[in-house]
Design an enzyme around this catalytic site. Structure first.
Site, PDB file in Angstrom:
ATOM      1  N   ASN A  13      -2.934  17.680  -2.313  1.00  0.00           N
ATOM      2  CA  ASN A  13      -2.016  16.609  -1.895  1.00  0.00           C
ATOM      3  C   ASN A  13      -1.379  17.125  -0.601  1.00  0.00           C
ATOM      4  OD1 ASN A  13       0.866  15.166  -3.659  1.00  0.00           O
ATOM      5  ND2 ASN A  13      -0.375  14.269  -2.055  1.00  0.00           N
ATOM      6  N   ASN A  66       5.938   7.893   1.942  1.00  0.00           N
ATOM      7  CA  ASN A  66       4.496   7.734   1.722  1.00  0.00           C
ATOM      8  C   ASN A  66       3.784   7.433   3.028  1.00  0.00           C
ATOM      9  OD1 ASN A  66       4.119   8.053  -1.113  1.00  0.00           O
ATOM     10  ND2 ASN A  66       4.991   6.023  -1.474  1.00  0.00           N
ATOM     11  N   CYS A  75       8.650  13.592  -5.065  1.00  0.00           N
ATOM     12  CA  CYS A  75       7.274  14.038  -4.804  1.00  0.00           C
ATOM     13  C   CYS A  75       7.162  15.473  -5.309  1.00  0.00           C
ATOM     14  CB  CYS A  75       6.957  13.958  -3.310  1.00  0.00           C
ATOM     15  SG  CYS A  75       5.324  14.605  -2.893  1.00  0.00           S
ATOM     16  N   GLY A  76       6.378  15.667  -6.348  1.00  0.00           N
ATOM     17  CA  GLY A  76       6.338  16.968  -7.018  1.00  0.00           C
ATOM     18  C   GLY A  76       5.567  18.022  -6.243  1.00  0.00           C
ATOM     19  N   ASN A  77       4.363  17.673  -5.770  1.00  0.00           N
ATOM     20  CA  ASN A  77       3.590  18.657  -4.997  1.00  0.00           C
ATOM     21  C   ASN A  77       4.339  18.990  -3.704  1.00  0.00           C
ATOM     22  OD1 ASN A  77       1.316  18.896  -6.721  1.00  0.00           O
ATOM     23  ND2 ASN A  77       0.567  16.925  -6.006  1.00  0.00           N
ATOM     24  N   ASN A 174      10.345   8.358  -9.826  1.00  0.00           N
ATOM     25  CA  ASN A 174       9.463   7.337  -9.265  1.00  0.00           C
ATOM     26  C   ASN A 174       8.625   6.763 -10.401  1.00  0.00           C
ATOM     27  OD1 ASN A 174       7.940   9.664  -9.714  1.00  0.00           O
ATOM     28  ND2 ASN A 174       6.709   9.445  -7.852  1.00  0.00           N
ATOM     29  N   HIS A 176       5.699   5.323 -12.891  1.00  0.00           N
ATOM     30  CA  HIS A 176       4.323   5.682 -13.235  1.00  0.00           C
ATOM     31  C   HIS A 176       3.814   4.817 -14.378  1.00  0.00           C
ATOM     32  CE1 HIS A 176       3.780   9.343 -10.775  1.00  0.00           C
ATOM     33  NE2 HIS A 176       5.095   9.393 -10.835  1.00  0.00           N
ATOM     34  N   GLU A 225      -2.033   6.581  -6.082  1.00  0.00           N
ATOM     35  CA  GLU A 225      -0.604   6.652  -5.791  1.00  0.00           C
ATOM     36  C   GLU A 225      -0.073   5.388  -5.105  1.00  0.00           C
ATOM     37  OE1 GLU A 225       1.341   9.947  -4.070  1.00  0.00           O
ATOM     38  OE2 GLU A 225      -0.044  11.441  -4.900  1.00  0.00           O
ATOM     39  N   ARG A 226       1.122   4.982  -5.508  1.00  0.00           N
ATOM     40  CA  ARG A 226       1.851   3.929  -4.782  1.00  0.00           C
ATOM     41  C   ARG A 226       1.994   4.352  -3.330  1.00  0.00           C
ATOM     42  NH1 ARG A 226       8.201   2.894  -6.119  1.00  0.00           N
ATOM     43  NH2 ARG A 226       8.201   5.109  -5.571  1.00  0.00           N
ATOM     44  N   CYS A 234      -1.390  14.580  -7.829  1.00  0.00           N
ATOM     45  CA  CYS A 234      -0.076  13.932  -7.780  1.00  0.00           C
ATOM     46  C   CYS A 234       0.826  14.685  -8.747  1.00  0.00           C
ATOM     47  CB  CYS A 234      -0.194  12.462  -8.177  1.00  0.00           C
ATOM     48  SG  CYS A 234       1.386  11.588  -8.235  1.00  0.00           S
ATOM     49  N   THR A 236       4.216  14.338  -9.603  1.00  0.00           N
ATOM     50  CA  THR A 236       4.986  13.499 -10.541  1.00  0.00           C
ATOM     51  C   THR A 236       4.038  12.777 -11.488  1.00  0.00           C
ATOM     52  OG1 THR A 236       5.011  11.770  -8.840  1.00  0.00           O
ATOM     53  CG2 THR A 236       6.998  13.125  -9.070  1.00  0.00           C
ATOM     54  N   GLY A 237       2.823  12.466 -10.996  1.00  0.00           N
ATOM     55  CA  GLY A 237       1.824  11.829 -11.851  1.00  0.00           C
ATOM     56  C   GLY A 237       1.359  12.757 -12.971  1.00  0.00           C
TER      57      GLY A 237
HETATM   58  N1  API Z   1       3.290   8.068  -4.155  1.00  0.00           N
HETATM   59  C1  API Z   1       4.503   8.482  -4.880  1.00  0.00           C
HETATM   60  C2  API Z   1       5.276   9.554  -4.059  1.00  0.00           C
HETATM   61  C3  API Z   1       4.502  10.864  -3.936  1.00  0.00           C
HETATM   62  C4  API Z   1       4.205  11.466  -5.281  1.00  0.00           C
HETATM   63  C5  API Z   1       3.134  12.550  -5.332  1.00  0.00           C
HETATM   64  N2  API Z   1       2.503  12.899  -4.078  1.00  0.00           N
HETATM   65  C6  API Z   1       3.678  13.780  -6.051  1.00  0.00           C
HETATM   66  O1  API Z   1       3.201  14.898  -5.803  1.00  0.00           O
HETATM   67  O2  API Z   1       4.543  13.584  -6.948  1.00  0.00           O
HETATM   68  C7  API Z   1       5.401   7.254  -5.084  1.00  0.00           C
HETATM   69  O3  API Z   1       5.295   6.300  -4.290  1.00  0.00           O
HETATM   70  O4  API Z   1       6.201   7.289  -6.034  1.00  0.00           O
END
Ligand code: API
Length: 296
Positions: A13, A66, A75-77, A174, A176, A225-226, A234, A236-237
């Site tokens: 990421n 984003n 954003c976790g990563n 965020n 999910h 991802e959104r 991802c 947070t994913g």
């Molecule tokens: N696309 C996500 C933000 C980045 C999350 C992802 N890159 C991570 O590492 O958590 C959103 O719109 O909530």
């Protein structure tokens, strides 16, 4: 506008990191999109801003956009890259830093072995936090938690997609929506992903997770991802998927998450209010300078 940046990645990421500790650069959404563009700009999934602490009990502010230019809550990563960045540039000598993100305050630690662990905060389940308006939907009870049947239908360039998917809906700050699949490699991520991301049930859109459970301590995951499309990982994913799996009674409290870009370790005690811990890689790829067009 001439700027310096650092390109970083966490499990594939990838990010453009901006040192805004002297104050925000004042970039517009169009300029964030340009910077993240893989043909006209530097290229990244997200742009991370490192800003001065806005309150006494934190060390920095962490601002995330984003690649579609929209600002997001978490954003976790990117958080792992954040602490690697601030320590590597001598902006702090603390091994654990507290940063303010839109969702609240999180703690990031660069471990003595070089790995990075992030306290991602507690997951949020009550629907208004997502926010998710399941008008007319009847949830499916699964082990004491609700899966939501969401109808998808569209003629897309990838061909027709229709049917109902059963989604675990939760927030890591965020939003999910996670579904169980038999094989992530065969999952319709690129056709269903945008339909779920933009489904009217999610007024703020949503990140769409596709989780294959290999055993109670190991999953494979892909996330559409959104605001960014499918990414190699991802953070947070990964947290949302593991929390959903634990809530559904299918996973243990410590899970290895295998993504296309690398592996993450996620831990959650399973109690509402308890934090999710994520450990994984964070790498600096290169430093650079670039002139961002003033008008786009
Ligand atoms: N696309 C996500 C933000 C980045 C999350 C992802 N890159 C991570 O590492 O958590 C959103 O719109 O909530």
């Amino acid at each position: 506008m001439h700027i310096r940046f650092t390109k970083m990645q966490g499990a594939g990421n990838d990010f453009v990191v901006l040192d805004e500790t002297a104050g925000p650069l004042g970039l517009t959404p169009a300029q964030y999109r340009w910077l993240a563009d893989r043909h006209f700009g530097v290229g990244a999934d997200q742009i991370l801003g490192v800003r001065p602490a806005p309150q006494a009990d934190v060390d920095f502010e962490y601002v995330i956009h984003n690649n579609d230019g929209g600002e997001v809550e978490h954003c976790g990563n990117g958080a792992r890259c954040f602490v690697r960045f601030v320590r590597g540039r001598g902006l702090t000598d603390k091994r654990t830093v507290r940063v303010k993100v839109k969702r609240g305050v999180i703690e990031l630690t660069e471990n003595v072995d070089g790995g990075v662990t992030v306290d991602m905060g507690a997951p949020v389940f009550d629907l208004p936090a997502v926010p998710f308006n399941p008008a007319g939907m009847n949830p499916i009870d699964h082990g004491g938690w609700q899966l939501w049947p969401v109808a998808l239908s569209s003629e897309t360039s990838c061909g027709a997609t229709s049917g109902t998917v059963n989604l675990a809906v939760l927030s890591m700050g965020n939003p999910h929506a996670v579904q169980l699949v038999d094989d992530v490699d065969k999952a319709p991520v690129l056709t269903q992903g945008p339909l779920i991301e933009n489904h009217p049930a999610f007024p703020n859109r949503v990140n769409a997770g596709f989780m294959q459970i290999e055993n109670r301590g190991q999953i494979r995951l892909r996330v559409y991802e959104r605001g960014a499309g499918e990414t190699l990982a991802c953070g947070t994913g990964a947290c949302a998927a593991v929390v959903a799996g634990i809530r559904l009674g299918l996973l243990d409290q410590r899970v290895q998450v295998s993504t296309h870009g690398g592996d993450l370790t996620i831990e959650w005690a399973g109690r509402e209010g308890s934090p999710v811990l994520m450990t994984g890689p964070a790498t600096t790829v290169f430093e650079g300078e670039i002139d961002i067009p003033e008008s786009l």
